[in-house]
Scaffold this active site. Sequence first.
Site, short mmCIF file in Angstrom:
data_model
loop_
_atom_site.label_atom_id
_atom_site.label_comp_id
_atom_site.label_asym_id
_atom_site.label_seq_id
_atom_site.Cartn_x
_atom_site.Cartn_y
_atom_site.Cartn_z
N SER B 327 0.78 -1.09 0.02
CA SER B 327 0.02 0.05 0.01
C SER B 327 0.71 1.05 0.12
O SER B 327 0.30 2.35 -0.12
CB SER B 327 -0.91 -0.02 1.20
OG SER B 327 -1.74 -1.13 1.25
N HIS B 372 -15.49 -0.67 2.63
CA HIS B 372 -15.27 0.59 3.17
C HIS B 372 -16.55 1.59 2.88
O HIS B 372 -16.44 3.05 3.01
CB HIS B 372 -14.06 1.29 2.70
CG HIS B 372 -12.91 0.89 3.23
ND1 HIS B 372 -12.25 -0.33 2.67
CD2 HIS B 372 -12.08 1.18 4.70
CE1 HIS B 372 -11.07 -0.47 3.42
NE2 HIS B 372 -11.09 0.17 4.52
N CYS B 385 -8.12 1.93 1.34
CA CYS B 385 -9.04 0.94 0.68
C CYS B 385 -8.77 0.58 -0.68
O CYS B 385 -8.05 1.17 -1.51
CB CYS B 385 -10.18 1.90 0.40
SG CYS B 385 -11.68 0.85 -0.43
#
Lengths: 390, 626
Positions: B327, B372, B385
């Site tokens: 991420s 989410h 997300c």
Amino acid sequence: MNPLMNDRRNPPRAMSPFLHDRRKAPKLQWSSLLQRAHLDGWLLLGIIIFSILSMLVLYSSGGQDTAILIRQAIRIGIAAIFMILLAQIHPDRLKDIAFWVYAVGMLLLLVVLLFGTIGKGAQRWLDLGFFRFQPSEIMKLAVPLVVAVYLAERPLSPTYPRLLVALILIAAPVFLISQQPDLGTALLVGSSGLIVIFLSGISWRVITGFLALCAAAVPVLWYFMYDYQRRRVMTLFNPESDPLGAGYHIIQSKIAIGSGGLHGRGWLHGTQSHLQFLPEQTTDFVFAVIAEEFGLVGVIALIVLYLLVTARGMYIAAQAQATYMKLLAGSIALTFLVYVFVNVGMVIGLLPVVGAPLPLISYGGTSMVTLLAGFGILMSIHTHRRMMSP
Amino acid sequence: MIDPRYRLKDHSRESQLISTRLIIAGVLSVLLFGIIIFRLVILQIVEFEHFDSLSNRNRIDIEPLPPQRGLIYDRNGVLLAENIPTFSLELIPEKVPDIDATLAELTTLLSLTEEDIEAFKTRRTRHRAFEEVVLRSQLTEEEVALFSVNRHRFPGVDVVGRLIRHYPQGALFAHAVGYVGRINQQEMQEIDRQNYKGTLQIGKNGVEKQYEDLLHGTVGYRQVETNVQGRTVRELYSEPATGGEDLYLHLDINLQRTAAEALGDYSGSVVALDTRNGGVLALVSKPDYDPNAFVTGISVKDYAELRDNPEQPLFNRALRGHYPPGSTFKPFVALAGLELNVVTEQSRTYCPGFYSLPGNDHRYRCWRRQGHAHVDLKSAMAESCDVYFYDLAHALGIDRLHGFLDYFGFGHQTGIDVPGESRGLSPSREWKRAQRNQAWFPGETLISGIGQGFNQTTPVQLAHATATLGMMGTAFKPQLVRATKADTDEGMQLIGAQQADSLPIQQSRNWQAVIESMVEVIHGRRGTARHTGEGLPFKFAGKTGTAQVFGIAQDAKYDAETLAKKLHDHALFVAFAPAEDPEIAIAVVVENGGSGSGVAAPIARKLIDVYFGIETEKEADESIDE
């Protein structure tokens, strides 16, 4: 006994039972094999012994580097090929082309003087792209050849006019080579020609006169010498006057030789050469390495070996069947000894440092080829004789 | 008819004449060589002693004076590499009358081991008889004294002092500074041998290798006269050596130590860069090793231990470790989306917990199974997300994504001044065709969008890209060395920062948006690293990452407890601080650390505290207690 009276159709003693028995012996078969290949066993043996010695000495003086040995072996190999090729050529063919070889050699010397590339501060080399060679090397063989052929044309001893022509034939290349300037080679080329004249039987009066003339010429020669040549001669008489300059070679060389003593320091244990005090320890000064490592015993053995090889050459000259062959063979054999004398004399401080290699031992290519080519001619002269018996 | 050329009548007379002359020449030759032999007898027999003593006593030796290697300091002037004196026992075989007896006596005197003797014997074969051979290195002071008293008993043996390299910080800087070691055969071919006369060591790694030319210096010479034993009688002439240049690094020992300690027993890497010039403030790769072991030659056993260690301490993870960025990739993907007008700051995506490509029911899962719900850029970044970025990556396509990531140096060397840097891997359609001979699948674009799949980055690359992002496109080449100081100079020579071309980003608002979303990660109510920013006087920007080490089946659940530690996720964190006008950029990779927010982010926070001199409450309490 006239050798020409015998021909192959009528071999007088071929059927002798004594000879027949000898022929069966292996020694005879071996020598007939050499005869067929136009090689001389004794000279060949000498060359092999010298090659082995050369390898041993170069291994030690070259810093135990095997690369130098490989290069030297290649050079000996190339030189041996020249020798074997020349041994196949009948001496009469050499006689036919003598003048032309000489003419081409002179032409190349002129070319070198005009266009020669600079090698070691002197114009000696002719660069042919893939390899470089010194035309002066050709002259080491061409001069004795042409003088021998010329003088043998008429009965010996030569008349004065013919003597003058012979001297000019010698002087012209010597002059060109000394202009390169390569005093060492000029000296050797000059001696090879003069030896022919000496062998041709000129009177002792002429010889004495010539020597007197040489003595008188010394001051004149001195005047024409280059500075570095004068310095070398001066340092010969007093090397200590210039310990870091021109005298350095001689001082270090004498220390190396003197410290060798009777038995030497042993192979690979010469300190002067290994500590690199000795200059050119693989080329011109290799004799000092031999003297340091093998002592007086070793160098006397070496000199005796040189004398034996020369003796074989002189025997071949004596056995030769035509006058020009005798003159040529005698000159090649004796010039070989002059090589040795000039190099050893220089290394032990008897002669000025002129830059001449120790024959068959020093590292280097061109002189090796010329030497073995000369031996090839000797072999050719000896093996192309018309035999009384097979 | 007989050929007239042979002149038969003359032939035997001429033959006779020439033979006579040959004999005369032979006699003359023998006489001439008699003179030569006479001369040789005089030189070698009569004057032998004179020349022998000349040869032995007055040898002039030329000794090299090896230059002193330049020192290496950190930015505070703390020594990282120095030269310390060491004494070794050396022997000149030629000068020793009886080597075996001498060795036996020395063995009793200095308790030499069998190994010492064996090593000496192999070394001896590589030297000439008159060269010194090391018998034992690193003598203690006591041994030096013991030998000195007995020195007269051992002609040809001597204690020689040398300087050897020492790394006072031990393992801490092993992967950044590197080490020196004995010059090997291959290096021998590459160096200027003249200049390395008398030098035993050469830089093998890190700064020591990269800056070998500067550190080494220039050799000097000493011409001496030596006596029979080879001992120097007097010096004739000397030309001093020029020492190598000292190096001053950007590295900060406090940051370095903090990072190494914070990593603890984890394997991993921390890289901190000065965003304003590319200076490397910390470069840690764990586990590490003691570089001092390599200086005088590491034993085969010790080396095998390091080499065969499954944790690979010799492997420089900061430069060569390949990690999926996970991420931490998302800020760069987001910037690509904004700049290429694929999304806006306000664009919203609905996250049901998975994403499917049109016409395909394969579910690409979000890390949060329940989803989410509606996310925009800021919340998608803060909560990391995955579905938002699947969608964004799909809209961008791999070609545009790959092209944009190129700007940040993914898949390229950063050009850091340490040898051996890896390029990492930024996959593209062409790469896959060339390497695997396969077409690019749309699903691979999705997982590229969350920094998984083929993506491989090194910690240095991550730190470099993060610094570039923090500086809004102004990129500097990472650089360890800040300044050099020559032996002769008074002051230091600063090495200027090397700026790359600015990135072709048109709208500065896009930078702002991405940076703001990264601030939300740290300081937002729902940020994944919301505890990391507590108690700071300024805001900083960061992004957590958790990179999968192995794939999880479609509907399986990741359960750390049941997995072997080797298969735990890698924890990543990138940050720059302060968010406005940044000074430091940090990349943290903790192998098998599990969670980026839980493990990696606190390490970065510790560095920030140390760098800005912030005392956290706990530390403040401790200092009061003291």
